[in-house]
Design an enzyme around this catalytic site. Structure first.
Site, mmCIF file in Angstrom:
data_model
loop_
_atom_site.group_PDB
_atom_site.id
_atom_site.type_symbol
_atom_site.label_atom_id
_atom_site.label_comp_id
_atom_site.label_asym_id
_atom_site.label_seq_id
_atom_site.Cartn_x
_atom_site.Cartn_y
_atom_site.Cartn_z
ATOM 1 N N THR A 269 65.004 47.608 48.582
ATOM 2 C CA THR A 269 63.599 48.013 48.730
ATOM 3 C C THR A 269 62.772 47.469 47.563
ATOM 4 O OG1 THR A 269 64.421 50.001 49.805
ATOM 5 C CG2 THR A 269 62.115 50.019 49.179
ATOM 6 N N SER B 27 53.253 49.309 48.488
ATOM 7 C CA SER B 27 53.730 50.683 48.377
ATOM 8 C C SER B 27 54.718 50.927 47.253
ATOM 9 C CB SER B 27 54.372 51.114 49.690
ATOM 10 O OG SER B 27 55.599 50.449 49.857
ATOM 11 N N THR C 104 48.840 52.737 60.001
ATOM 12 C CA THR C 104 49.817 53.676 60.554
ATOM 13 C C THR C 104 49.158 55.039 60.747
ATOM 14 O OG1 THR C 104 51.989 54.690 60.218
ATOM 15 C CG2 THR C 104 50.653 54.433 58.271
ATOM 16 N N THR D 110 57.754 52.878 75.814
ATOM 17 C CA THR D 110 57.063 54.095 76.250
ATOM 18 C C THR D 110 55.908 54.419 75.304
ATOM 19 O OG1 THR D 110 59.092 54.944 77.195
ATOM 20 C CG2 THR D 110 57.410 56.585 76.687
ATOM 21 N N LYS E 204 51.438 58.172 57.894
ATOM 22 C CA LYS E 204 51.430 58.456 56.456
ATOM 23 C C LYS E 204 50.252 59.392 56.151
ATOM 24 C CE LYS E 204 54.003 54.188 55.702
ATOM 25 N NZ LYS E 204 55.379 54.649 55.775
ATOM 26 N N HIS F 277 49.220 51.850 53.607
ATOM 27 C CA HIS F 277 49.225 52.798 52.483
ATOM 28 C C HIS F 277 47.816 53.090 51.974
ATOM 29 C CE1 HIS F 277 53.552 53.129 52.207
ATOM 30 N NE2 HIS F 277 53.562 51.860 52.579
ATOM 31 N N ARG G 125 72.788 54.614 50.691
ATOM 32 C CA ARG G 125 71.705 55.591 50.879
ATOM 33 C C ARG G 125 72.226 56.916 51.415
ATOM 34 N NH1 ARG G 125 67.942 50.939 53.081
ATOM 35 N NH2 ARG G 125 66.632 50.715 51.261
ATOM 36 N N SER H 278 52.326 34.112 54.060
ATOM 37 C CA SER H 278 52.730 35.498 53.856
ATOM 38 C C SER H 278 52.830 35.797 52.357
ATOM 39 C CB SER H 278 54.103 35.684 54.537
ATOM 40 O OG SER H 278 54.590 36.974 54.359
HETATM 41 N N1 PLP Z 1 53.664 48.409 56.524
HETATM 42 C C1 PLP Z 1 53.971 48.830 55.288
HETATM 43 C C2 PLP Z 1 53.358 48.151 54.117
HETATM 44 C C3 PLP Z 1 54.855 49.914 55.107
HETATM 45 O O1 PLP Z 1 55.173 50.319 53.883
HETATM 46 C C4 PLP Z 1 55.403 50.553 56.253
HETATM 47 C C5 PLP Z 1 56.325 51.711 56.124
HETATM 48 O O2 PLP Z 1 56.604 52.233 55.114
HETATM 49 C C6 PLP Z 1 55.056 50.062 57.499
HETATM 50 C C7 PLP Z 1 54.189 48.998 57.611
HETATM 51 C C8 PLP Z 1 55.607 50.692 58.730
HETATM 52 O O3 PLP Z 1 54.819 51.791 59.099
HETATM 53 P P1 PLP Z 1 55.490 52.981 59.949
HETATM 54 O O4 PLP Z 1 56.171 53.870 58.955
HETATM 55 O O5 PLP Z 1 54.353 53.621 60.661
HETATM 56 O O6 PLP Z 1 56.473 52.340 60.865
#
Ligand code: PLP
Length: 404
Positions: A362, A188, A244, A277, A247, A216, A21, A136
């Site tokens: 990935t 994603s 999150t 923190t 994003k 996402h 990468r 899962s």
């Molecule tokens: N969950 C999924 C499906 C994600 O694609 C990602 C990050 O790309 C996360 C959780 C992690 O989120 P964050 O980027 O806020 O750490």
């Protein structure tokens, strides 16, 4: 032991496989997203970013920036401690209330990232509920997989987005066994969307708790930006909704929402929450402004979807193979790690287009891709330039075109 040689050999392996990468060095400019400056070889060049997860451009929203400035001036840089030891500001409390309201839940809990929220919550629940079984989805994000592994609970993997397979596995266990079903709404990399209602029906039949990652989707779907479960009127049937702030909300941080007891339990037992923190007040204030804005404005969501439609239709018309899906993610399939990286490099160097190649691990080997994320701020001329550039490179690489 020659540790350096050992580590260097592993890195060499990545180079040989074409999946080492290299980070593009990008300077974003508030007010000009998706246009940015790329630093390379001592030079600065303009690029158009086509792979950002700041899906709606909220990272440069004047409201968000103003809220962050104000909080910074008012409260200073950092939170100054964990939530328990001096780091719990009024804004943290307001943000948790806002998030609980967004998802129609009693409570919410903030974490430093979406990754940590998944890892800490699943890790803690799996470890704390006696004899817990975690189911899962096979395409779940690394943060969920790591959390489940960390919990040491028994794990069963069900076929991606397949409620029948989930049901088949659950039928092996009795009703007394505590179970958690962990899955995402928008995946994603492929941009496909889970059949949430069907999964919930299976969960309810087997008395399982549900954990839904809407990372996402939050900000992007639903009348108030609550995600796919909001759009489909299902939020009240999901036990825990995770999201999150980094994003579509354009800032940083992660969270879970659920019942008061569930959030209180994670707050009280999750080491990834307790011993870290708290988010800086300015980040919290920015996220709060972003969520509040997207709760009342559909403009960004509408323009976003319009841009997605335009990009898809342009690429389809010239035979660039995109994975069909019902979301905002446009994966252009190259299916070759070396060509994928080469196209990404040339787009950046010669065409001023930043589209990060996505290779193994990935995505599975043989499905290497360029993951396009249109935003409400890409113009028609940005789309023209992207389509023409991809068309040139498709010809140069002798890659197959898709017949419409
Ligand atoms: N969950 C999924 C499906 C994600 O694609 C990602 C990050 O790309 C996360 C959780 C992690 O989120 P964050 O980027 O806020 O750490």
């Amino acid at each position: 032991m020659d540790f350096e040689a050992l580590l260097a050999a592993r890195l060499d392996g990545l180079h040989k496989e074409g999946r080492y990468r290299v980070f593009a060095e990008i300077e974003r400019h508030a007010g000009s997203f998706p246009h940015a400056t790329r630093h390379a070889d001592g030079l600065k060049r303009d690029v158009t970013v086509w792979c950002s997860n700041d899906y709606l451009g909220m990272g440069q929203s004047p409201k968000v920036i103003a809220a962050m400035h104000e909080a910074l001036d008012k409260s200073g840089a950092g939170a100054g401690g964990t939530r328990n030891i001096s780091g719990n500001s009024h804004d943290h409390v307001l943000l948790e209330r806002e998030l609980a309201d967004l998802h129609g839940k009693e409570a919410a809990l903030l974490f430093t990232s979406g990754y940590v929220s998944n890892w800490a919550t699943l890790g803690t629940l799996g470890a704390s509920i006696p004899d817990c079984l975690i189911l899962s989805d096979e395409s779940n994000h690394a943060s969920m997989i790591e959390g489940i592994r960390h919990s040491r609970a028994e794990k069963r993997i069900w076929r991606h987005n397949d409620p029948k397979d989930l049901d088949r596995i659950l039928c092996e266990y009795g009703p007394e066994r505590p179970k958690i079903i962990a899955f995402e709404s928008v995946y994603s990399m492929d941009g496909d969307i889970a059949p949430i209602a069907e999964i919930l029906a299976v969960a309810e039949r087997h008395g399982a708790m549900t954990y839904l990652d809407e990372v996402h989707a939050v900000g992007l779907y639903g009348p108030y930006g609550g995600g796919i479960a909001e759009r489909e009127g299902l939020m009240n049937r999901v036990t825990i909704i995770e999201g999150t702030l980094g994003k579509a909300f354009g800032v940083m941080g992660g969270y879970i929402t659920g019942s008061a007891v569930v959030c209180d339990f994670i707050r009280s037992f999750a080491s990834g929450f307790i011993f870290s923190t708290a988010l800086p007040p300015a980040v919290v204030a920015g996220a709060l402004a972003s969520i509040r804005h997207l709760k009342t404005s559909n403009l960004e969501r509408d323009r976003h979807q319009e841009c997605v439609r335009k990009v898809r239709s342009r690429l389809n018309s010239i035979g660039i193979p995109c994975l069909p899906n019902p979301s905002h993610i446009v994966p252009v399939m190259v299916c070759d790690p070396v060509k994928c990286k080469w196209i990404g490099d040339i787009l950046l160097d010669r065409y001023g287009i930043y589209l990060q190649p996505i290779n193994y691990p990935t995505v599975p080997r043989g499905t290497e891709r360029l993951r396009i994320t249109p935003s409400p701020l890409h113009t028609d001329s940005d789309i023209d330039h992207l389509a023409n550039s991809l068309s040139d490179l498709w010809s140069k690489c002798a890659l197959a075109r898709q017949v419409a």
